[in-house]
Design an enzyme around this catalytic site. Sequence first.
Site, short mmCIF file in Angstrom:
data_model
loop_
_atom_site.label_atom_id
_atom_site.label_comp_id
_atom_site.label_asym_id
_atom_site.label_seq_id
_atom_site.Cartn_x
_atom_site.Cartn_y
_atom_site.Cartn_z
N SER A 60 0.85 -1.19 0.00
CA SER A 60 0.00 0.00 0.00
C SER A 60 0.88 1.24 0.00
O SER A 60 1.94 1.26 0.64
CB SER A 60 -0.88 0.01 1.25
N TYR A 104 -1.40 -0.66 10.37
CA TYR A 104 -1.56 -0.99 8.95
C TYR A 104 -0.36 -0.49 8.15
O TYR A 104 0.23 -1.22 7.36
CB TYR A 104 -2.85 -0.37 8.42
P1 NDP Z 1 -11.06 -6.33 1.47
O1 NDP Z 1 -11.23 -5.95 2.90
O2 NDP Z 1 -12.17 -6.13 0.53
O3 NDP Z 1 -10.59 -7.85 1.37
C1 NDP Z 1 -9.58 -8.34 2.17
C2 NDP Z 1 -9.42 -9.80 1.88
O4 NDP Z 1 -8.38 -10.33 2.73
C3 NDP Z 1 -10.70 -10.60 2.21
O5 NDP Z 1 -10.81 -11.66 1.29
C4 NDP Z 1 -10.39 -11.13 3.59
O6 NDP Z 1 -11.10 -12.29 3.94
C5 NDP Z 1 -8.92 -11.45 3.41
N1 NDP Z 1 -8.24 -11.70 4.69
C6 NDP Z 1 -8.09 -10.88 5.74
N2 NDP Z 1 -7.43 -11.51 6.73
C7 NDP Z 1 -7.17 -12.76 6.27
C8 NDP Z 1 -6.53 -13.90 6.81
N3 NDP Z 1 -6.03 -13.92 8.04
N4 NDP Z 1 -6.42 -15.03 6.04
C9 NDP Z 1 -6.92 -15.05 4.80
N5 NDP Z 1 -7.56 -14.01 4.24
C10 NDP Z 1 -7.68 -12.89 4.97
O7 NDP Z 1 -9.76 -5.54 1.02
P2 NDP Z 1 -9.18 -5.15 -0.42
O8 NDP Z 1 -9.64 -6.10 -1.44
O9 NDP Z 1 -9.36 -3.72 -0.58
O10 NDP Z 1 -7.63 -5.38 -0.12
C11 NDP Z 1 -6.83 -6.37 -0.74
C12 NDP Z 1 -5.38 -6.01 -0.49
O11 NDP Z 1 -5.11 -4.73 -1.06
C13 NDP Z 1 -5.04 -5.88 1.00
O12 NDP Z 1 -3.76 -6.41 1.24
C14 NDP Z 1 -5.03 -4.37 1.23
O13 NDP Z 1 -4.20 -4.00 2.31
C15 NDP Z 1 -4.51 -3.88 -0.11
N6 NDP Z 1 -4.83 -2.48 -0.40
C16 NDP Z 1 -6.13 -2.08 -0.58
C17 NDP Z 1 -6.41 -0.75 -0.87
C18 NDP Z 1 -7.79 -0.26 -1.12
O14 NDP Z 1 -7.95 0.96 -1.34
N7 NDP Z 1 -8.81 -1.09 -1.12
C19 NDP Z 1 -5.34 0.25 -0.95
C20 NDP Z 1 -4.02 -0.27 -0.75
C21 NDP Z 1 -3.80 -1.60 -0.51
P3 NDP Z 1 -12.57 -12.22 4.68
O15 NDP Z 1 -13.58 -12.02 3.60
O16 NDP Z 1 -12.67 -13.55 5.35
O17 NDP Z 1 -12.52 -11.08 5.64
#
Ligand code: NDP
Length: 231
Positions: free
Chosen positions: A136, A154
């Site tokens: 990020s 984070y």
């Molecule tokens: P979401 O919150 O929509 O999705 C997060 C995903 O990670 C979900 O599938 C969640 O599963 C999963 N997850 C969380 N913890 C675990 C775990 N312990 N084991 C397995 N899966 C896990 O987030 P985004 O799609 O937005 O984010 C995806 C990536 O992009 C992340 O790494 C985030 O930090 C990064 N990012 C996102 C940004 C944004 O603006 N959206 C900006 C910068 C980076 P569950 O459904 O079970 O909760």
Amino acid sequence: MALVTGANRGIGLEIARQLVRRGYRVVVGSRDSQSGEKAATALAGVGEVVAQALDVTEPASVERAVSATLERFGRVDALVNNAGMLIDEGMRASTIALDNVQRTLDANLLGAWRMSQAVLPAMRKQRYGRIVNVSSGMGMLSALAESSGSWPAYRLSKTALNALTILLASELSGENILVNATSPGWVRTRMGGAGAARSVEEGADTPVWLAMLPDDGPRGGSFEDRKPIDW
Ligand code: NDP
């Protein structure tokens, strides 16, 4: 074939979709089996997709998921460490409870580390691998200086994930295993919120590109919109 963590929703689901469209067989890692199955079913018309229970904070779950993937496909060409969480909204570095920091690091940093360690023996054996760490812009060192201590857990988890990217890439410099980090930008997901600037399609583009790099592609870099960015 590609293994994507946190692929049941958000950017991860879109990364899985784009990889399937490009002909990859994809394992949709999801800590909630039901929502993983739902995601895999939604993508099944596009190509070969299987759901796999996977909590990246659980070593046994990581081991089971990688073993099951290798049993089924015999290899792992690309690992996309996408799973992540943000649980420190409104908190500051001077006062945040450190168990929050610990949980965040466990998922966002150690989760990617566990997964990488688990797939690397297979990648080394097959002499091919691509590891993509979804980081990020909030973890960039320059961003920390302007952060007023906000989102401390984070941000730190992503700064550390960037450092892990450099460490692994350095260790693997003589091998055909390319490790890179990417910032997807601010994306409309549950984490990013409805007001974010980008679609999941835009957010998934660079991770997918990094997962499919040619052998002479970059290693140990950080990328946004397919272009190098600062750490
Ligand atoms: P979401 O919150 O929509 O999705 C997060 C995903 O990670 C979900 O599938 C969640 O599963 C999963 N997850 C969380 N913890 C675990 C775990 N312990 N084991 C397995 N899966 C896990 O987030 P985004 O799609 O937005 O984010 C995806 C990536 O992009 C992340 O790494 C985030 O930090 C990064 N990012 C996102 C940004 C944004 O603006 N959206 C900006 C910068 C980076 P569950 O459904 O079970 O909760």
